[in-house]
Design an enzyme around this catalytic site. Structure first.
Site, PDB file in Angstrom:
ATOM      1  CE  LYS A 235    -123.726 -69.671  44.225  1.00  0.00           C
ATOM      2  NZ  LYS A 235    -122.984 -68.578  43.588  1.00  0.00           N
TER       3      LYS A 235
ATOM      4  NE  ARG B 135    -118.520 -63.587  40.623  1.00  0.00           N
ATOM      5  CZ  ARG B 135    -119.033 -64.101  41.742  1.00  0.00           C
ATOM      6  NH1 ARG B 135    -118.358 -65.008  42.418  1.00  0.00           N
ATOM      7  NH2 ARG B 135    -120.191 -63.673  42.195  1.00  0.00           N
TER       8      ARG B 135
ATOM      9  CE1 TYR C 110    -102.524 -98.183  49.627  1.00  0.00           C
ATOM     10  CE2 TYR C 110    -104.317 -96.628  49.997  1.00  0.00           C
ATOM     11  CZ  TYR C 110    -103.843 -97.814  49.462  1.00  0.00           C
ATOM     12  OH  TYR C 110    -104.691 -98.632  48.756  1.00  0.00           O
TER      13      TYR C 110
ATOM     14  CG  MET D 102    -111.401 -93.580  46.175  1.00  0.00           C
ATOM     15  SD  MET D 102    -111.388 -94.526  44.655  1.00  0.00           S
ATOM     16  CE  MET D 102    -109.914 -93.885  43.868  1.00  0.00           C
TER      17      MET D 102
END
Length: 821
Positions: free
Chosen positions: A492, A590, A716, A765
């Protein structure tokens, strides 16, 4: 070489009745690798995870008629014209046959063992000696109890030198390999931690490896390695030892100096009193040591061979793996230029066929001349043509004068070129589209130029996924289970970030019982790619019933609402006995039914025919930690009682499973009918167990190096200042690729050339900056973000999270590259 079946019966001491005449030239141990059935002898090997006897009827249908078995099953009686050779142990029989075959040859044979470097030394020796000897060698890294006999079986009258690797993982294994290789010259590269968990001590492991050399004429090793020297003395092999040394000027091979330059290393040495200088195109310590081993071997084997210093400068890196990459124009590219002979071609073609799921893709082979084969070209390429036809290749592109001359033997779409340059200039090169392309070429033809142009150019940051490591981890856990226990593998979340399809395909090939995905769409994608084994959907949604039924996906059922909806939908569609998996909540809280719901579940199931309970399961909360053992045992007791009650009330057998990866590691007695392997498959032990292999490596490259004066800030918001003149490297990976911003400002680090370098400044980024002041790093150098040398668990610890989060955070825009070793 060929043997009659009657000869083989005598060699392996088999029992056989009513033998039909047959000639054998191929030993087959994997039904998926069948190429020439009439010439094949299949050994039905039994392992902890599989039994070759179950594939005999399938092979019989494919015209195989010769089998070595340990169990003569009743179902074989109907196979009238087949030869069954019955032995006690089929692996021992295979080894005995290979040992007999080895005795037929009186040529020098080099046996290589050690923890690391075996394959590199073997391939370097081949590059250095192939013009002076006709060499037979282990294909790829066939160095196991099974790989060694298959390697030695390749020996024939035309060979004048053999080079074989031997690896062991258990005590007493080398004694099986010694008569098969029967080396005249031995090399022990080094002793490390690999497979240490199965030995009492490193000394025991080293002495076990040295038994390979009991009958050698000479043993080559690093005389400055005191540990190996002591082991050789303890093994009473000192009289055969030929040590090279950096410190002992009296050694047969004395290394006077090693001078590393930017892209090469100069080795100055004295060989039997004669001074010589060699330049090699490597600067890493491992490659330098491997080349010195080769020098020592060549000095003993054929002293004149060390005079050709130019061939050392021409050594090429050994590609240790078989890559699968996205190509241009919807092509897939398999790059295998590791070695070029008919045996490695056979292996590569098998790999290509295993990846040929999309039948819209044409199977194309780009092949160079096979050099130094020792076989007449006409005979060689007739055999190659027969092989590629049987492997269902649609088109062959041959490069080399011999292939062009004998191209008429290929009866498929074909074209031929004298050189790689001719091919690159041809119109064909610009017309590849919708093809699965296997690149198989000798180094002389420089197929890396073809690969570079055919590969789809994407982001320089990649996630490398080692499929052999996946198989190792799968088998490692399976070895802890009973043979009848089934295994579900979790793929998964895009295979925990590694890519679900390639993992699923690999697990299917190795006969995994079940796969598990999170949602139905994940399962549907796998079905589209040809995955046919059962798939459980762990979090089915009410809107996904169409996808479930259309793709034969088996849902987890965790509530009466979902159960009723599933029953109603099967009745509406006229479906009967659709498999479902009942989840019991034993403490996770759960999803799941309560244990007290079991009677009501069974009542609902018995009054309908649309669904049937395939399994019942629960999930452990804290199986990775001993501090929760009391709670874990309580969960196990609750589940055992609930599962037994469900099975009793339903009055039919239901698969029971509760163990996850940590549970397999720590509570194996509760394996029941099936277990679920998750994070352990990807090389991360939930409980700290040793023996797993790293699967995923996130790597990138240095784009630029800036020289930043002391006192300046980086990145930055000016969060990091350097307090000395610094070299700052920029690498193309940022938070959009999955690199967490919390690693900014020395919160994390990467690895370059084995050295840790801190991340400085805020992560951007698409890029970030690292401090490489204390390294020799250059622009273009590779950078490891996580992998073998920088474990993913170390990153997760820094963030106070879990490895799952790190692995699944790698962005889809990061290209996945899959490879086999």
């Amino acid at each position: 070489m060929e043997y009659s079946i009657k000869e083989i019966v005598g060699i392996i001491g088999a029992k056989a009745n009513n033998l039909q005449d047959s000639t054998i030239s191929i030993l087959l141990t994997d039904s998926r690798r069948l190429s020439f059935p009439e010439q094949s002898l299949f050994f039905a090997l039994k392992t902890k995870t599989n039994d070759g006897h179950r594939y005999i009827k399938e092979l019989y249908k494919l015209r195989v008629r010769n089998f070595v078995v340990s169990d003569m099953l009743p179902e074989f009686e109907s196979l009238q014209d087949a030869n069954f050779l019955v032995v006690k142990d089929t692996l021992k029989a295979l080894q005995k046959l290979a040992a007999y075959h080895r005795k037929r040859f009186n040529i020098p044979v080099i046996g290589i063992t050690g923890s690391n470097g075996k394959t590199i030394v073997k391939e370097f020796l081949y590059q250095l000696l192939h013009r002076e000897f006709n060499i037979v060698r282990s294909p790829r890294s066939y160095n196991s109890q099974l790989g060694v006999p298959l390697s030695v079986w390749q020996m024939s009258e035309k060979n004048t030198l053999g080079i074989f690797e031997a690896g062991i993982s258990q005590p007493d294994e080398m004694e099986n390999l010694r008569p098969i290789i029967a080396p005249t010259i031995g090399i022990i590269t080094n002793i490390g931690e690999a497979h240490q968990e199965n030995f009492i001590s490193t000394t025991q492991k080293c002495l076990e490896k040295l038994t390979l050399f009991n009958d050698c004429e000479a043993i080559i090793y690093d005389g400055d390695d005191a540990f190996i020297s002591n082991c050789i003395e303890s093994a009473c092999l000192s009289h055969k030892a030929i040590a090279w040394s950096r410190t002992d000027s009296e050694a047969p091979l004395y290394i006077e100096a090693i001078e590393k330059k930017e892209n090469e290393t100069v080795i100055r040495c004295t060989l039997l009193g004669l001074t010589q200088k060699y330049v090699i195109p490597f600067t890493d310590d491992a490659s330098i040591e491997n080349v010195i081993h080769c020098l020592a071997v060549m000095l003993f084997l054929k002293p004149t061979s060390v005079n050709g210093v130019e061939k050392f400068a021409q050594l090429e890196p050994v590609a240790m793996r078989l890559d699968v990459k996205q190509g241009i124009n919807n092509c897939m590219l398999i790059n295998d230029t590791y070695n070029s002979d008919i045996n490695s071609l056979d292996i590569a073609l098998d790999f290509q066929q295993s990846r040929h799921v999309d039948k819209n893709l044409k199977c194309t082979l780009i092949l160079s001349d096979i050099l130094q084969s020792g076989t007449l070209p006409k005979s060689l390429y007739k055999k190659v043509a027969d092989l590629v036809r049987r492997k269902k290749i649609d088109r062959i592109i041959g490069i080399g004068r011999d292939l062009k001359e004998y191209g008429s033997v290929f009866d498929m779409e074909k074209e031929f070129y004298n050189t790689t340059d001719d091919f690159l200039k041809s119109p064909t090169f610009r017309q590849f589209k919708n093809e699965l392309i296997l690149l198989k070429g000798s180094r002389h033809f420089h197929f890396e130029r073809i690969s570079e142009l055919l590969e789809k150019k994407v982001h320089e940051t990649i996630l490398e996924v080692n499929l052999d490591a996946v198989v190792h981890n799968f088998n490692y856990y399976r070895s802890k289970l009973k043979p009848e226990t089934k295994m579900v593998c979790m793929v998964k979340a895009f295979g925990y970030g590694a890519g679900s399809y390639e993992l699923a395909k690999t697990l299917q090939e190795h006969r995994c019982d079940y796969l598990a995905v999170a949602v139905a769409d994940e399962g549907a994608e796998l079905r589209k790619e040809g995955i046919s084994i059962p798939i459980i959907v762990m979090n089915p949604e009410f809107s996904s019933f169409n996808v479930l039924f259309e793709n034969n996906l088996e849902p987890e059922i965790y509530s009466f609402r979902l159960l009723d909806a599933m029953i109603k939908e099967t009745e509406r569609r006229g479906i009967t006995s659709y498999p479902i998996h009942i989840k019991i909540d034993t403490g996770m809280h759960r999803l799941g039914f309560q244990p007290g719901d079991v009677p009501a579940i069974c009542e609902r199931l018995k009054e309908q025919s649309g669904v049937t309970a395939r399994s019942v399961f629960s999930h452990l909360v804290g199986s990775d930690s001993s501090i929760f053992d009391d709670f874990t045992k309580k969960q196990l007791e609750i589940f055992s009682a609930a599962a037994a009650e469900l099975e009793n009330l339903l009055e039919y057998k239901v698969i029971k499973h509760i163990l996850n990866s940590a549970g397999i590691e720590r509570f194996t007695d509760y394996q029941m009918d099936m277990v679920r392997l998750g994070i352990g498959l990807y090389g991360v032990s939930a409980s700290g167990m040793k023996g797993l292999r790293n699967v995923s490596t996130l790597r990138t490259t240095i784009l630029q190096i800036q020289h930043v004066p002391a006192g300046d800030s980086i990145g930055y918001s000016r969060k990091t200042y350097v307090d000395r003149d610094s070299r700052i490297a920029i690498i193309p990976i940022g938070y959009a690729d999955g690199l967490d911003r919390h690693f900014s400002n020395r919160g994390g680090e990467v690895s370059i050339g084995g050295k840790r370098c801190p991340i400085v400044g805020n992560i951007c980024m698409d890029a970030c900056m690292i401090d490489v002041t204390d390294t020799n790093a250059q622009e273009g150098d590779p950078v490891i973000v996580f992998g073998e040398e920088l474990p993913v668990s170390e990153l997760s610890d820094k963030l106070k999270t879990i490895p799952y989060e790190i692995l699944t955070s790698v962005s889809p825009r990061v290209k996945r590259v899959y490879y086999r070793e």
